[in-house]
Design a protein around this motif. Structure first.
Motif, PDB file in Angstrom:
ATOM      1  N   ARG A 265       0.753  -1.227   0.040  1.00  0.00           N
ATOM      2  CA  ARG A 265       0.194  -0.006   0.092  1.00  0.00           C
ATOM      3  C   ARG A 265       1.045   1.326   0.229  1.00  0.00           C
ATOM      4  N   GLN A 266       1.646   0.946  -0.805  1.00  0.00           N
ATOM      5  CA  GLN A 266       2.817   2.319  -0.841  1.00  0.00           C
ATOM      6  C   GLN A 266       2.078   3.454  -1.633  1.00  0.00           C
ATOM      7  N   ALA A 267       1.450   3.200  -2.571  1.00  0.00           N
ATOM      8  CA  ALA A 267       0.495   4.133  -3.372  1.00  0.00           C
ATOM      9  C   ALA A 267      -0.806   4.208  -2.238  1.00  0.00           C
TER      10      ALA A 267
ATOM     11  N   TYR B  13      -1.301  11.500  -4.122  1.00  0.00           N
ATOM     12  CA  TYR B  13      -2.352  10.413  -4.451  1.00  0.00           C
ATOM     13  C   TYR B  13      -3.600  11.137  -4.132  1.00  0.00           C
TER      14      TYR B  13
ATOM     15  N   ARG C 128      -6.136  11.337  -7.534  1.00  0.00           N
ATOM     16  CA  ARG C 128      -7.143  10.238  -7.363  1.00  0.00           C
ATOM     17  C   ARG C 128      -8.536  10.657  -7.480  1.00  0.00           C
TER      18      ARG C 128
ATOM     19  N   ILE D 243     -12.799   3.370  -6.606  1.00  0.00           N
ATOM     20  CA  ILE D 243     -11.578   2.694  -6.770  1.00  0.00           C
ATOM     21  C   ILE D 243     -11.782   2.045  -8.240  1.00  0.00           C
TER      22      ILE D 243
ATOM     23  N   SER E 106      -4.164  -1.434  -8.239  1.00  0.00           N
ATOM     24  CA  SER E 106      -5.254  -2.252  -8.636  1.00  0.00           C
ATOM     25  C   SER E 106      -6.142  -2.395  -7.364  1.00  0.00           C
ATOM     26  N   ASP E 107      -6.894  -3.748  -7.514  1.00  0.00           N
ATOM     27  CA  ASP E 107      -7.558  -4.451  -6.317  1.00  0.00           C
ATOM     28  C   ASP E 107      -7.709  -5.887  -6.442  1.00  0.00           C
TER      29      ASP E 107
ATOM     30  N   VAL F 248     -16.667  -1.598  -4.656  1.00  0.00           N
ATOM     31  CA  VAL F 248     -15.683  -1.427  -3.694  1.00  0.00           C
ATOM     32  C   VAL F 248     -16.029  -0.029  -2.967  1.00  0.00           C
TER      33      VAL F 248
ATOM     34  N   PRO G 214     -14.370  -3.814  -0.304  1.00  0.00           N
ATOM     35  CA  PRO G 214     -15.312  -4.884  -1.473  1.00  0.00           C
ATOM     36  C   PRO G 214     -16.641  -5.070  -0.747  1.00  0.00           C
TER      37      PRO G 214
ATOM     38  N   TYR H 231     -14.931 -12.377   0.602  1.00  0.00           N
ATOM     39  CA  TYR H 231     -15.618 -11.112   0.261  1.00  0.00           C
ATOM     40  C   TYR H 231     -16.726 -11.582  -0.472  1.00  0.00           C
TER      41      TYR H 231
ATOM     42  N   PRO I  57     -16.337  -7.011   4.096  1.00  0.00           N
ATOM     43  CA  PRO I  57     -15.263  -7.299   5.002  1.00  0.00           C
ATOM     44  C   PRO I  57     -16.024  -8.177   6.254  1.00  0.00           C
TER      45      PRO I  57
ATOM     46  N   PHE J  92      -1.856 -12.033  -2.240  1.00  0.00           N
ATOM     47  CA  PHE J  92      -2.352 -11.466  -1.348  1.00  0.00           C
ATOM     48  C   PHE J  92      -3.310 -12.640  -0.611  1.00  0.00           C
TER      49      PHE J  92
ATOM     50  N   SER K 191      -4.452 -12.115   2.441  1.00  0.00           N
ATOM     51  CA  SER K 191      -4.262 -11.344   3.711  1.00  0.00           C
ATOM     52  C   SER K 191      -5.213 -11.996   4.980  1.00  0.00           C
TER      53      SER K 191
ATOM     54  N   HIS L 261       2.159  -5.171   7.227  1.00  0.00           N
ATOM     55  CA  HIS L 261       0.671  -5.294   6.413  1.00  0.00           C
ATOM     56  C   HIS L 261       0.912  -3.673   5.744  1.00  0.00           C
TER      57      HIS L 261
END
Ligand code: 1CP
Length: 353
Positions: free
Chosen positions: A24-26, A33, A37, A42, A72-73, A87, A93, A151, A157, A204, A206, A318
């Protein structure tokens, strides 16, 4: 030493410096951003290749990280084949009509990347072309079958994964059919990203930490192995990541990972013992990035020492938290890059220094 240090570290080859990037650096921690954005969904941002290229490259420019990750996602392939997933801002999501019956499998037809996600391929090609002269690889990614299934089955979530576990234990045949379809979606998407120029992939999973080792072995490992096997012939490094997966690290490695992503709960030297011979990625606690710098510095040095200098890709355990000050991440990159791998054993003053 030839070749880029990120790819060398993935193969556990010697490096001049331990490579570093951030999950998640972006995203929301970066002012540039928020400016680029806009306010739309998204999923519409992801469908705009110029915007995706810009958002993907922003952290590379600002931080000097050793890898980019595609903006992306994990729900993009399922959304692209028409499953019906959105999303929601601030939530993540959401699925209006969750996966419940065998009939729902029809909503997960095979992905045709050139037809269903041409914008992803266009973005990957543009980003890879831009990064190539800098020697920075682009990491493509997908959601692992279990995490995406959670999801689709829960509708959004979840804390308990109650419906997901009810399905896997109550109707294992339908569950295995679901995760098999999701494995095909992820595998096809990842292959298309590699063909378009991604130099590594991350899968991922996660939320796999919600599973017992027995559940993982019976209900998840076969589908995840199918995804990672589909990438084997490409030769690109495969990173496999989850949160709270200390008891699953061995199985996650055996599913076909070249690099195992580790959260902050397991020290990297212990993680390495559990995954036998593979490289590790991690594992600074993202919450620590909101602490005063001396505490962060100490922990970065500890992570470097436990990572051992070879076969270590420095990352958070994370994703970057939205309130993180970008300047802190800049300092983390500088600190990691200023510590030669031969010095990491002394990096935090342990070992008698
Ligand atoms: O560097 C980057 O920012 C990369 C972009 C990225 C990635 C790698 C996004 C953009 N999503 C993801 C993967 C992703 N999506 C994961 C795996 C990584 C992880 O564990 O953090 C997961 C679980 C999701 C699902 C998802 N999408 C959530 C989590 C919801 C939950 O269950 O807690 C959320 C909030 C989203 C929406 C989303 N995806 C990405 C962003 C920047 C956002 C925020 C919303 C927005 O900006 O509109």
């Amino acid at each position: 030493m030839t070749g880029c240090r990120f790819l060398r570290a993935c193969r556990s080859e010697p490096v001049d410096r331990v490579p570093v990037w951030f999950m998640r650096q972006a995203g929301r921690s970066l002012p540039e951003y928020r400016a680029a954005r806009g306010t739309g969904s998204i999923l519409s941002a992801i469908a705009d290749p110029d915007l995706v290229a810009e958002l993907t490259l922003q952290p590379v420019r600002r931080y000097g990280v050793d890898a980019a990750i595609l903006f992306s996602d994990i729900v993009v392939p399922a959304a692209a084949v028409g499953f019906g997933v959105e999303v929601a801002p601030g939530t993540g999501p959401v699925v209006a009509d969750p996966f419940r019956h065998p009939d729902d499998l029809r909503r997960l037809r095979p992905l045709e990347p050139e037809v269903d996600t041409p914008y992803v391929l266009e973005a990957v090609r543009a980003i890879a072309a831009e990064l190539r002269p800098r020697g920075v690889p682009l990491i493509g990614f997908a959601g692992a079958p279990f995490t995406v299934a959670s999801y689709l089955v829960e509708g959004g979530p979840s804390r308990t994964y109650a419906r997901t576990k009810a399905l896997m234990h109550g109707n294992p045949t339908l569950w295995m059919a679901l995760v098999d379809r999701l494995a095909d979606l992820a595998g096809t998407s990842l292959l298309s990203q590699v063909e378009a120029g991604a130099g590594a992939v991350q899968l991922f999973d996660s939320w796999a930490g919600a599973l017992s080792p027995d559940e993982y072995r019976r209900f998840v490992a076969p589908a995840t192995t199918k995804v990672l096997d589909a990438l084997a012939a490409t030769g690109v490094p495969r990173i496999h990541f989850g949160v709270g997966t200390g008891e699953l690290l061995g199985q996650m490695a055996r599913a076909g990972a070249d690099v195992v992503g580790v959260d902050w709960r397991v020290p990297l030297d212990e993680a390495r013992r559990r995954i036998g011979g593979r490289a590790v990625q991690g594992n600074l606690d993202p919450a620590l990035c909101l602490a005063p710098w001396p505490a962060i510095e100490q922990q970065v040095r500890t992570v470097l020492r436990e990572g051992g200098g070879i076969g270590h890709i420095f990352n958070l355990g994370h994703g970057v938290l939205p309130k993180t000050d970008p300047e802190i991440l800049e300092r983390v990159v500088t600190l990691v890059h200023s510590t030669p791998p031969s010095d990491v054993a002394r990096a935090d003053g342990a070992n008698g220094a």
